[in-house]
Motif scaffolding. Structure first.
Motif: not given
Length: 257
Positions: A37-54
């Motif tokens: 989780c070192k790079k800038k923008g990680w959390l925003e990308d994570f939330k977008t990518l995981t919102c519909d994942k099982d």
């Protein structure tokens, strides 16, 4: 001899809440080495990518950081993190983390026998078992980060350890992670073991990276499932690995040997 700035913390941490009772028949999965989780923008990308994942399988996940709250208070996923080592200066713990919309029936974690040089850190696997819609059927998910910067013999020992977790499961399997298969010898041995367990690799369009020696380190293998679609998110740059999304469908129960 220089003292390592890492110390072992081999243990399991469970966070969040899983709202569903069974996994499937449609399963959306994300696989991602998140580069601590070192790079800038990680959390925003994570939330977008995981919102519909099982299912969400992370490597180089961290604990004891400001991001903890997003996992501890989650009402969408149960999170299990197999912790391998801690940075003694920052107190940040690193390991593999699995998120799921269904609570695991069983779980198991194991650390590599050998350590990586210089840092003297070990790598971790986390196996979780989830009920499927068909009564009596369960999905075994193994999230792995393979040891690196070691001889082939030590790499092979860790990979054998990973595949050992599959031996007593006769149903569907997902085996995924960062396997550090940066040379042909490692990948050939991996595929040899996969074939012996009747596992197929998910095929996907890739974009090789220079820092991975233009080899593919992240893989997903499966058995007893149908792959609907796979996508590598080459537009995401908040890690040194591209995230991979996968759509799966459970099959009617079959005897898998």
């Amino acid at each position: 001899m220089l003292k390592s700035r890492y110390s072992p913390v081999e243990s399991l941490k469970i966070m969040g809440h899983a709202p569903n009772q069974v996994m499937g028949p449609n399963i959306e999965l994300l696989l991602w080495n998140v580069f601590k989780c070192k790079k800038k923008g990680w959390l925003e990308d994570f939330k977008t990518l995981t919102c519909d994942k099982d299912l969400i399988l992370l490597q180089e996940a961290i604990l004891n950081s400001p991001f903890d709250i997003d996992f501890k208070k989650s009402l969408q996923h149960q999170w299990m993190m197999a912790r391998s080592f801690k940075n003694v200066k920052t107190n940040i713990v690193t390991g593999v983390k699995t998120g799921s919309t269904v609570a695991a029936q069983q779980h198991y974690f194991s650390v590599s026998k050998y350590s990586e040089p210089v840092s003297q850190t070990k790598k971790m696997l986390l196996a979780t078992l989830y009920p499927l819609p068909t009564l009596g059927q369960s999905l075994l998910v193994v999230n792995s980060h393979l040891i690196n910067f070691v001889s082939f013999e030590k790499f092979r020992a860790h990979l054998d350890q990973v595949f050992h977790t599959l031996e007593n499961h006769n149903g569907p399997i997902l085996l995924a992670g960062d396997f550090n298969t940066w040379n042909g010898k490692r990948l050939r041995y991996f595929n040899q073991l996969a074939m012996s367990f009747s596992l197929e690799e998910v095929k996907m369009d890739r974009k090789p990276r220079l820092n991975h020696l233009f080899q593919h380190l992240d893989h997903i293998y499966f058995r007893g499932l149908e792959v609907v679609n796979a996508h590598v998110h080459t537009n995401i740059h908040s890690s040194d690995h591209y995230p991979i999304s996968l759509s799966l469908h459970t099959l009617n129960p079959v005897a898998i040997k």
